[in-house]
Design a protein around this motif. Sequence first.
Motif, PDB file in Angstrom:
ATOM      1  N   SER A  44      45.530 -14.765 -43.031  1.00 33.51           N
ATOM      2  CA  SER A  44      44.665 -15.449 -42.081  1.00 33.51           C
ATOM      3  C   SER A  44      43.973 -14.466 -41.136  1.00 33.51           C
ATOM      4  CB  SER A  44      45.446 -16.486 -41.279  1.00 33.51           C
ATOM      5  OG  SER A  44      46.372 -15.867 -40.424  1.00 33.51           O
ATOM      6  N   LEU A  45      44.557 -13.299 -40.925  1.00 35.47           N
ATOM      7  CA  LEU A  45      43.931 -12.284 -40.070  1.00 35.47           C
ATOM      8  C   LEU A  45      43.664 -10.999 -40.856  1.00 35.47           C
ATOM      9  CD1 LEU A  45      45.903 -12.791 -36.743  1.00 35.47           C
ATOM     10  CD2 LEU A  45      43.644 -13.637 -37.342  1.00 35.47           C
ATOM     11  N   ASP A  46      43.415 -11.153 -42.149  1.00 40.14           N
ATOM     12  CA  ASP A  46      43.087 -10.010 -42.984  1.00 40.14           C
ATOM     13  C   ASP A  46      41.785  -9.383 -42.468  1.00 40.14           C
ATOM     14  OD1 ASP A  46      43.394  -8.266 -45.121  1.00 40.14           O
ATOM     15  OD2 ASP A  46      42.137  -9.489 -46.431  1.00 40.14           O
ATOM     16  N   LYS A  47      41.719  -8.091 -42.472  1.00 42.85           N
ATOM     17  CA  LYS A  47      40.554  -7.319 -42.019  1.00 42.85           C
ATOM     18  C   LYS A  47      40.315  -7.423 -40.515  1.00 42.85           C
ATOM     19  CE  LYS A  47      38.258  -6.980 -46.384  1.00 42.85           C
ATOM     20  NZ  LYS A  47      37.009  -6.811 -47.066  1.00 42.85           N
ATOM     21  N   VAL A  48      41.374  -7.699 -39.754  1.00 44.92           N
ATOM     22  CA  VAL A  48      41.301  -7.611 -38.295  1.00 44.92           C
ATOM     23  C   VAL A  48      42.220  -6.456 -37.908  1.00 44.92           C
ATOM     24  CG1 VAL A  48      41.713  -8.753 -36.087  1.00 44.92           C
ATOM     25  CG2 VAL A  48      40.872 -10.079 -38.034  1.00 44.92           C
ATOM     26  N   VAL A  49      41.633  -5.432 -37.288  1.00 43.51           N
ATOM     27  CA  VAL A  49      42.368  -4.212 -36.965  1.00 43.51           C
ATOM     28  C   VAL A  49      42.241  -3.897 -35.479  1.00 43.51           C
ATOM     29  CG1 VAL A  49      42.086  -3.256 -39.289  1.00 43.51           C
ATOM     30  CG2 VAL A  49      40.417  -2.698 -37.518  1.00 43.51           C
ATOM     31  N   ILE A  50      42.994  -2.895 -35.056  1.00 37.03           N
ATOM     32  CA  ILE A  50      42.937  -2.436 -33.666  1.00 37.03           C
ATOM     33  C   ILE A  50      41.916  -1.310 -33.564  1.00 37.03           C
ATOM     34  CG2 ILE A  50      44.245  -1.368 -31.797  1.00 37.03           C
ATOM     35  CD1 ILE A  50      46.742  -2.736 -33.050  1.00 37.03           C
TER      36      ILE A  50
END
Length: 186
Positions: A44-50
């Motif tokens: 669900s949060l794939d490709k969300v990075v810091i």
Amino acid sequence: MKISLKWLNEYVDVEEFLSNPQKLAERLTNTGLEVETIIDQRRSLDKVVIGNLLKVDKHPNADRLTLCEVALGDGVVQQIVCGATNHKKGDMVAVALPGAVLPGDFRIKLSKIRGVESQGMLCSEKELGLSGEGAGIIILPHDAPIGKSFSIYMGMDDVYFEINVTPNRADVLSHWGLAREVGALL
């Protein structure tokens, strides 16, 4: 009933099923414990990075937008247009990269905003489905690791099963009870 596979793994070894939860769901369903839904937080949060804000400037063609340079690790720096006002140079933020699909089927793609290319989006809690509030983007602690997956950093890398338990199976109405059942199955 909702079951966490990471929590279940504390009682019985289901490590091999964390990467392929469908296999465990099929085995449970075949024994009479119907797995209705599999919720994989990692996807669900794939490709969300810091990311780390290296530079924050005013957008050249808009008064209420900022133009940010964001470091994503391994020498990758991307330009992102942002509408929030609560960020500054040096902040650690959650960055949705092109290809990410956020809750509500909101797809992130390369875009031009007021004539300037934006290569992602700085995210608020509301945009990531973490809360109903979204006054500004998420500002993370300064020791947050650049480039790391946001879901792993926040401990949101679990898989959940929603299981339909029949009235005669009260023994599996807890993680401990289900762990005993899974232990017998495996």
